[in-house]
Enzyme design. Structure first.
Site, PDB file in Angstrom:
ATOM      1  N   LYS A  28       0.836  -1.199   0.000  1.00 23.07           N
ATOM      2  CA  LYS A  28       0.000   0.000   0.000  1.00 23.07           C
ATOM      3  C   LYS A  28       0.872   1.250   0.000  1.00 23.07           C
ATOM      4  O   LYS A  28       0.604   2.217  -0.723  1.00 23.07           O
ATOM      5  CB  LYS A  28      -0.952  -0.014   1.214  1.00 23.07           C
ATOM      6  CG  LYS A  28      -2.089  -1.029   1.058  1.00 23.07           C
ATOM      7  CD  LYS A  28      -2.828  -1.347   2.356  1.00 23.07           C
ATOM      8  CE  LYS A  28      -3.854  -2.459   2.111  1.00 23.07           C
ATOM      9  NZ  LYS A  28      -4.566  -2.915   3.300  1.00 23.07           N
ATOM     10  N   GLN A  72      -4.836  -1.728   9.383  1.00 19.54           N
ATOM     11  CA  GLN A  72      -4.791  -3.073   8.795  1.00 19.54           C
ATOM     12  C   GLN A  72      -5.426  -4.083   9.745  1.00 19.54           C
ATOM     13  O   GLN A  72      -5.096  -4.134  10.928  1.00 19.54           O
ATOM     14  CB  GLN A  72      -3.329  -3.453   8.484  1.00 19.54           C
ATOM     15  CG  GLN A  72      -3.169  -4.757   7.714  1.00 19.54           C
ATOM     16  CD  GLN A  72      -3.766  -4.708   6.307  1.00 19.54           C
ATOM     17  OE1 GLN A  72      -3.786  -3.682   5.652  1.00 19.54           O
ATOM     18  NE2 GLN A  72      -4.264  -5.832   5.849  1.00 19.54           N
ATOM     19  N   ASP A  95     -11.179   2.660   3.834  1.00 18.60           N
ATOM     20  CA  ASP A  95     -11.607   1.256   3.738  1.00 18.60           C
ATOM     21  C   ASP A  95     -13.132   1.137   3.655  1.00 18.60           C
ATOM     22  O   ASP A  95     -13.643   0.067   3.325  1.00 18.60           O
ATOM     23  CB  ASP A  95     -11.167   0.494   4.998  1.00 18.60           C
ATOM     24  CG  ASP A  95      -9.841  -0.229   4.831  1.00 18.60           C
ATOM     25  OD1 ASP A  95      -9.572  -0.727   3.726  1.00 18.60           O
ATOM     26  OD2 ASP A  95      -9.092  -0.312   5.820  1.00 18.60           O
TER      27      ASP A  95
HETATM   28  N1  GUN Z   1      -7.380  -7.041   5.973  1.00 16.99           N
HETATM   29  C1  GUN Z   1      -7.754  -7.783   4.913  1.00 16.99           C
HETATM   30  N2  GUN Z   1      -8.280  -6.990   3.958  1.00 16.99           N
HETATM   31  C2  GUN Z   1      -8.230  -5.733   4.431  1.00 16.99           C
HETATM   32  C3  GUN Z   1      -8.615  -4.467   3.893  1.00 16.99           C
HETATM   33  O1  GUN Z   1      -9.140  -4.339   2.788  1.00 16.99           O
HETATM   34  N3  GUN Z   1      -8.386  -3.403   4.696  1.00 16.99           N
HETATM   35  C4  GUN Z   1      -7.837  -3.522   5.927  1.00 16.99           C
HETATM   36  N4  GUN Z   1      -7.667  -2.411   6.641  1.00 16.99           N
HETATM   37  N5  GUN Z   1      -7.461  -4.666   6.450  1.00 16.99           N
HETATM   38  C5  GUN Z   1      -7.664  -5.767   5.700  1.00 16.99           C
END
Ligand code: GUN
Length: 256
Positions: A28, A72, A95
């Site tokens: 990211k 995350q 998100d």
């Molecule tokens: N863990 C697995 N997929 C995601 C996501 O799309 N965003 C976040 N923040 N954590 C995750």
């Protein structure tokens, strides 16, 4: 936007040392660098307290350099995931996990779409598959993928079924799907005999097979000759999720 003094900025928070999460977070931040988005990475120790994490989010909510905040998931067990998500300012919630954003998606009036389901919609569209009037089956009902995925397919006028661990005859439900989205986290669960010939198959799974190799929820080898279109793992949904996150971060800078 940078020239106009509104450079988008993303804060990514990871708590603990889960190796898969570390890879996601690194990617990211790499994506941010590639497209000129400012980024800050917070790698916090597994013992971080709820108060410490929430104070950091408070500070980022008030930081004008930061347009998007991503925590995350999953978080270590002692942390209250719901309370953490609730702390994020909804206009910085790239998100789209905050209840306010989830509600807005439900009524079709949203700022952000959740990254993975929105990426799946993009893949379906680019494959030339029309959703309207099609039978869509989503396998998995998580808050991150399954539930919002079903809603996005519904918004495009698909006829949507959500399958889960208590579904009576998963194979039969899947065989009826013109569009099949697998998001359960079970290696190679969907096999060729469960897929309608010509169906569009999107694999959201990220698992390890018996040899420790990355694989999806779909048994690619047996499904690829049955499906009309299919995404691989890795290299299918994952990069789309990352692209949508960048789109959401840019949008967050526009609305903050
Ligand atoms: N863990 C697995 N997929 C995601 C996501 O799309 N965003 C976040 N923040 N954590 C995750």
């Amino acid at each position: 936007m940078t020239e106009e003094g509104n450079r988008p900025g993303l804060a990514v928070i990871i708590v603990g040392t889960d190796p898969a999460s570390q890879v996601y977070v690194r990617n990211k931040c790499k994506d941010c660098e590639e497209i000129g988005v400012y980024s800050e990475e917070y790698a916090l120790p597994a013992e971080t307290s709820q108060d410490e994490l929430c104070s950091l989010i408070d500070r980022l909510n008030d930081d004008s350099k930061i347009s998007g905040i991503l925590v995350q998931l999953p978080l270590p067990k002692h942390l209250d995931e719901k309370a953490v998500i609730n702390k994020i300012n909804p206009t910085k919630d790239v998100d789209a996990f905050h209840p306010s954003n989830v509600g807005k998606i439900m009524i079709g009036d949203y700022d952000f779409l959740p990254c993975t389901p929105a990426g799946v919609m993009e893949l379906i569209a680019k494959s030339g598959t029309q959703v309207e009037g099609k039978k869509c089956v989503v396998v998995g009902r998580s808050n991150i993928v399954g539930k919002p995925q079903a809603m996005l397919l519904l918004h495009k006028n698909g006829t949507v079924t959500i399958c889960h661990s208590r579904t009576k005859d998963l194979a039969q439900e899947c065989r009826e799907a013109d569009i099949l989205v697998a998001a359960v986290g079970k290696a190679k669960l969907i096999t060729g005999d469960m897929v309608k010939p010509g169906a569009t198959v999107i694999d959201v799974g990220m698992n390890r097979d018996e040899n420790g190799k990355l694989c999806g929820d779909v048994d690619f080898e047996s499904v690829k000759n049955v499906a009309g279109a299919i995404t691989p793992v890795p290299g299918g949904v994952g990069p789309m999720t990352r692209a949508i996150l960048m789109k959401n971060t840019v949008h967050a800078a526009e609305i903050n």
